[in-house]
Design a protein around this motif. Structure first.
Motif, PDB file in Angstrom:
ATOM      1  N   GLN A  55      10.999  -6.752 -14.468  1.00  0.00           N
ATOM      2  CA  GLN A  55      10.060  -6.299 -15.497  1.00  0.00           C
ATOM      3  C   GLN A  55       9.119  -5.207 -14.978  1.00  0.00           C
ATOM      4  OE1 GLN A  55       8.701 -10.478 -16.064  1.00  0.00           O
ATOM      5  NE2 GLN A  55       9.100 -10.123 -18.249  1.00  0.00           N
ATOM      6  N   LEU A  56       9.363  -4.738 -13.760  1.00  0.00           N
ATOM      7  CA  LEU A  56       8.480  -3.755 -13.137  1.00  0.00           C
ATOM      8  C   LEU A  56       9.174  -2.407 -13.009  1.00  0.00           C
ATOM      9  CD1 LEU A  56       7.136  -5.931 -10.165  1.00  0.00           C
ATOM     10  CD2 LEU A  56       6.104  -5.654 -12.432  1.00  0.00           C
ATOM     11  N   SER A  57       8.363  -1.357 -12.907  1.00  0.00           N
ATOM     12  CA  SER A  57       8.899  -0.031 -12.618  1.00  0.00           C
ATOM     13  C   SER A  57       9.213   0.076 -11.130  1.00  0.00           C
ATOM     14  CB  SER A  57       7.871   1.038 -12.997  1.00  0.00           C
ATOM     15  OG  SER A  57       6.740   0.962 -12.128  1.00  0.00           O
ATOM     16  N   GLY A  58       9.893   1.158 -10.743  1.00  0.00           N
ATOM     17  CA  GLY A  58      10.212   1.359  -9.332  1.00  0.00           C
ATOM     18  C   GLY A  58       8.971   1.424  -8.466  1.00  0.00           C
ATOM     19  N   GLY A  59       7.943   2.120  -8.944  1.00  0.00           N
ATOM     20  CA  GLY A  59       6.709   2.225  -8.178  1.00  0.00           C
ATOM     21  C   GLY A  59       6.005   0.891  -8.039  1.00  0.00           C
ATOM     22  N   GLN A  60       6.057   0.064  -9.094  1.00  0.00           N
ATOM     23  CA  GLN A  60       5.428  -1.260  -9.032  1.00  0.00           C
ATOM     24  C   GLN A  60       6.174  -2.181  -8.076  1.00  0.00           C
ATOM     25  OE1 GLN A  60       5.605  -2.026 -13.226  1.00  0.00           O
ATOM     26  NE2 GLN A  60       3.500  -1.319 -13.595  1.00  0.00           N
ATOM     27  N   ARG A  61       7.513  -2.111  -8.076  1.00  0.00           N
ATOM     28  CA  ARG A  61       8.282  -2.924  -7.132  1.00  0.00           C
ATOM     29  C   ARG A  61       7.979  -2.521  -5.695  1.00  0.00           C
ATOM     30  NH1 ARG A  61      12.351  -2.423 -11.180  1.00  0.00           N
ATOM     31  NH2 ARG A  61      13.330  -0.665 -10.101  1.00  0.00           N
ATOM     32  N   GLN A  62       7.786  -1.217  -5.489  1.00  0.00           N
ATOM     33  CA  GLN A  62       7.439  -0.740  -4.156  1.00  0.00           C
ATOM     34  C   GLN A  62       6.100  -1.323  -3.713  1.00  0.00           C
ATOM     35  OE1 GLN A  62       5.129   1.478  -2.781  1.00  0.00           O
ATOM     36  NE2 GLN A  62       6.179   2.220  -0.958  1.00  0.00           N
ATOM     37  N   ARG A  63       5.157  -1.436  -4.646  1.00  0.00           N
ATOM     38  CA  ARG A  63       3.850  -2.008  -4.313  1.00  0.00           C
ATOM     39  C   ARG A  63       3.957  -3.494  -3.988  1.00  0.00           C
ATOM     40  NH1 ARG A  63      -0.899   0.829  -7.776  1.00  0.00           N
ATOM     41  NH2 ARG A  63       0.031   2.885  -8.025  1.00  0.00           N
ATOM     42  N   VAL A  64       4.823  -4.194  -4.712  1.00  0.00           N
ATOM     43  CA  VAL A  64       5.025  -5.613  -4.429  1.00  0.00           C
ATOM     44  C   VAL A  64       5.562  -5.790  -3.010  1.00  0.00           C
ATOM     45  CG1 VAL A  64       6.254  -7.723  -5.073  1.00  0.00           C
ATOM     46  CG2 VAL A  64       5.400  -6.194  -6.858  1.00  0.00           C
ATOM     47  N   ALA A  65       6.563  -4.979  -2.649  1.00  0.00           N
ATOM     48  CA  ALA A  65       7.130  -5.065  -1.304  1.00  0.00           C
ATOM     49  C   ALA A  65       6.078  -4.763  -0.246  1.00  0.00           C
ATOM     50  CB  ALA A  65       8.304  -4.097  -1.182  1.00  0.00           C
ATOM     51  N   PRO A 116      14.581 -11.860  -7.126  1.00  0.00           N
ATOM     52  CA  PRO A 116      14.552 -11.573  -8.568  1.00  0.00           C
ATOM     53  C   PRO A 116      14.092 -12.739  -9.431  1.00  0.00           C
ATOM     54  CG  PRO A 116      16.816 -11.861  -7.803  1.00  0.00           C
ATOM     55  CD  PRO A 116      15.950 -11.823  -6.584  1.00  0.00           C
ATOM     56  N   HIS A 117      14.269 -13.985  -8.942  1.00  0.00           N
ATOM     57  CA  HIS A 117      13.913 -15.156  -9.742  1.00  0.00           C
ATOM     58  C   HIS A 117      12.458 -15.573  -9.565  1.00  0.00           C
ATOM     59  CE1 HIS A 117      14.872 -16.654  -5.746  1.00  0.00           C
ATOM     60  NE2 HIS A 117      14.208 -17.778  -6.025  1.00  0.00           N
ATOM     61  N   MET A 118      11.720 -14.883  -8.666  1.00  0.00           N
ATOM     62  CA  MET A 118      10.327 -15.234  -8.408  1.00  0.00           C
ATOM     63  C   MET A 118       9.385 -14.237  -9.072  1.00  0.00           C
ATOM     64  SD  MET A 118      10.143 -16.283  -4.390  1.00  0.00           S
ATOM     65  CE  MET A 118      11.090 -17.628  -3.684  1.00  0.00           C
ATOM     66  N   SER A 119       8.196 -14.695  -9.390  1.00  0.00           N
ATOM     67  CA  SER A 119       7.160 -13.809  -9.922  1.00  0.00           C
ATOM     68  C   SER A 119       6.643 -12.903  -8.808  1.00  0.00           C
ATOM     69  CB  SER A 119       6.000 -14.629 -10.485  1.00  0.00           C
ATOM     70  OG  SER A 119       5.321 -15.304  -9.431  1.00  0.00           O
ATOM     71  N   VAL A 120       5.843 -11.915  -9.205  1.00  0.00           N
ATOM     72  CA  VAL A 120       5.219 -11.022  -8.226  1.00  0.00           C
ATOM     73  C   VAL A 120       4.403 -11.832  -7.226  1.00  0.00           C
ATOM     74  CG1 VAL A 120       3.424  -9.270  -7.953  1.00  0.00           C
ATOM     75  CG2 VAL A 120       5.193  -8.979  -9.707  1.00  0.00           C
ATOM     76  N   ALA A 121       3.570 -12.736  -7.726  1.00  0.00           N
ATOM     77  CA  ALA A 121       2.715 -13.533  -6.853  1.00  0.00           C
ATOM     78  C   ALA A 121       3.543 -14.401  -5.907  1.00  0.00           C
ATOM     79  CB  ALA A 121       1.773 -14.394  -7.685  1.00  0.00           C
ATOM     80  N   ALA A 122       4.623 -14.985  -6.426  1.00  0.00           N
ATOM     81  CA  ALA A 122       5.465 -15.846  -5.595  1.00  0.00           C
ATOM     82  C   ALA A 122       6.184 -15.055  -4.524  1.00  0.00           C
ATOM     83  CB  ALA A 122       6.459 -16.596  -6.473  1.00  0.00           C
ATOM     84  N   ASN A 123       6.625 -13.846  -4.851  1.00  0.00           N
ATOM     85  CA  ASN A 123       7.252 -12.982  -3.855  1.00  0.00           C
ATOM     86  C   ASN A 123       6.286 -12.698  -2.710  1.00  0.00           C
ATOM     87  OD1 ASN A 123      10.043 -11.513  -4.077  1.00  0.00           O
ATOM     88  ND2 ASN A 123       9.394 -11.858  -6.188  1.00  0.00           N
ATOM     89  N   ILE A 124       5.043 -12.395  -3.058  1.00  0.00           N
ATOM     90  CA  ILE A 124       4.044 -12.056  -2.049  1.00  0.00           C
ATOM     91  C   ILE A 124       3.687 -13.277  -1.200  1.00  0.00           C
ATOM     92  CG2 ILE A 124       1.675 -11.238  -1.707  1.00  0.00           C
ATOM     93  CD1 ILE A 124       2.041  -9.585  -4.297  1.00  0.00           C
ATOM     94  N   ALA A 125       3.650 -14.446  -1.835  1.00  0.00           N
ATOM     95  CA  ALA A 125       3.241 -15.671  -1.142  1.00  0.00           C
ATOM     96  C   ALA A 125       4.338 -16.264  -0.278  1.00  0.00           C
ATOM     97  CB  ALA A 125       2.790 -16.711  -2.173  1.00  0.00           C
TER      98      ALA A 125
END
Length: 370
Positions: free
Chosen positions: A155-165, A110-119
């Motif tokens: 800050q993301l919707s459920g569908g966006q969080r699913q895409r990040v994962a 939760p404390h990381m950005s989308v990019a940081a989560n992916i990286a």
């Protein structure tokens, strides 16, 4: 519609030429796993092809998640083999397997950005910063999240969080991606959208996907092939169309889609239902005379005709309008469950109407498993 043979294999029928068979990537051979007296996996054998979207489908407790965790390395089978290409997966610790597991909860930081989560996983591997940045940018574009790279999960919707994962899983370029109920946390509309998105992404990234789900609509809409499991055993492996049209046994016929069924016997090439008599079926040729069997008719194959003009008569007990089609429930004397018929648009029948029922074809299954 043709019937399965008595052994559960679909009868041979003429069919269009198929694409060349892909090479097997994952091979599961006679895998067993017990927890005390509970036999979670009972001799499971499967072959999954390269770049295939494969679904493990079944009710809760059927063994599908135990199998997925065994492939990932979080469960150790009591017997059997699991191979990925030429590699013996069971001889490798989980972190060494070229396999990624996308959890149901997504487990984003939760404390990381989308990019940081992916990286994150790439950084743990010690890859150069420039390569990490390039791969993260590439996968963000693939899942359509480039503009949200700096946002945090809240800050993301459920569908966006699913895409990040999903992006975090595929950025490591595994040979095999395992997905455990990946869409269960999404609402119905977003889930339908993500089913299409997952299929698109699987084609685009060229990774073999194995998804666990109890949702038959989800499996039918996404998978190239489906393994239906029950009681720790494989009941049938087939394409969605083959499962629906040629169920190997009564469990599959009941579990996949809706069905109307009658218990009876096969006599001289005809299906005979007690109290009703001989009924139309083109699926009795492979069933031994005198065998107990079930006749299965899908709702869309059932036709409503005037009372007395069909092979069965009944009374309409309920009508449900569902947008592009309606479901009509017809109570037939002597049958515990009403017959369901699907008709296009708004049904002409109303509750209390007396109608007849008929069909052009049906499937006969000889397995009593229900």
């Amino acid at each position: 519609m043709t019937s399965p043979t008595p052994t559960g294999a679909p009868a041979t029928t003429a069919s269009p030429a198929r694409a060349p068979q892909r090479r097997t990537l994952l091979s599961v051979d006679r895998v067993g796993r017990s927890f005390g007296d509970v036999r979670a996996l009972d001799g499971i054998s499967l072959d999954i092809a390269e770049n295939e979207f494969f679904a493990l489908l079944g009710p809760s407790g059927c063994g599908k998640t135990t199998l997925l965790r065994s492939i990932a390395g979080f469960e150790t089978p009591d017997e059997g083999e699991i191979r990925l290409g030429d590699d013996d997966l069971l001889a490798m610790p989980p972190h060494r397997r070229p396999v990624n597991l996308m959890f149901q909860s997504y487990a984003l930081f939760p404390h990381m950005s989308v990019a940081a989560n992916i990286a994150y996983g790439l950084k743990r591997e010690g890859l150069p910063k420039a390569e990490i940045a390039d791969r993260v940018d590439e996968v963000l574009a693939t899942v359509g999240l480039s503009s949200l790279a700096k946002r945090r999960p809240a800050q993301l919707s459920g569908g966006q969080r699913q895409r990040v994962a999903l992006a975090r899983a595929i950025v490591k370029r595994p040979r095999l991606l395992l997905l455990d109920e990946p869409l269960s946390a999404l609402d119905r509309k977003v889930r339908a959208e993500m089913q299409l998105e997952l299929k698109r992404l699987q084609h685009e990234v060229g990774i073999t996907f194995v998804v666990v789900t109890h949702d038959q609509d989800e499996a039918m809409s996404m998978a190239d092939r489906i393994a239906v499991l029950a009681d720790g055993r494989v009941q049938q492996v087939a394409t969605p169309v083959e499962l629906y049209r040629n169920p190997a046994n009564l469990f599959v016929a009941d579990f996949i889609g809706s069905s109307n069924r009658l218990a009876g016997t096969v006599d001289a090439g005809h299906f005979v239902a007690p109290g009703i008599g001989r009924l139309p079926s083109d699926g009795t040729s492979d069933v031994a005379p005198g065998s107990e069997a079930h006749l299965v008719v899908r709702p869309e194959d059932l036709r409503i005709v005037p009372h007395g003009a069909g092979v069965l008569d009944g009374k309409v007990s309920e009508v449900q309008f569902q947008g592009g089609a309606s479901t009509v429930a017809i109570a037939v004397p002597g049958q515990e469950r009403p017959f369901l018929a699907t008709v296009p648009g708004v049904a002409a029948q109303t509750r209390g109407s007396h109608v007849g029922l008929t069909w052009d074809s049906a499937v006969v299954v000889t397995d009593d498993r229900a």
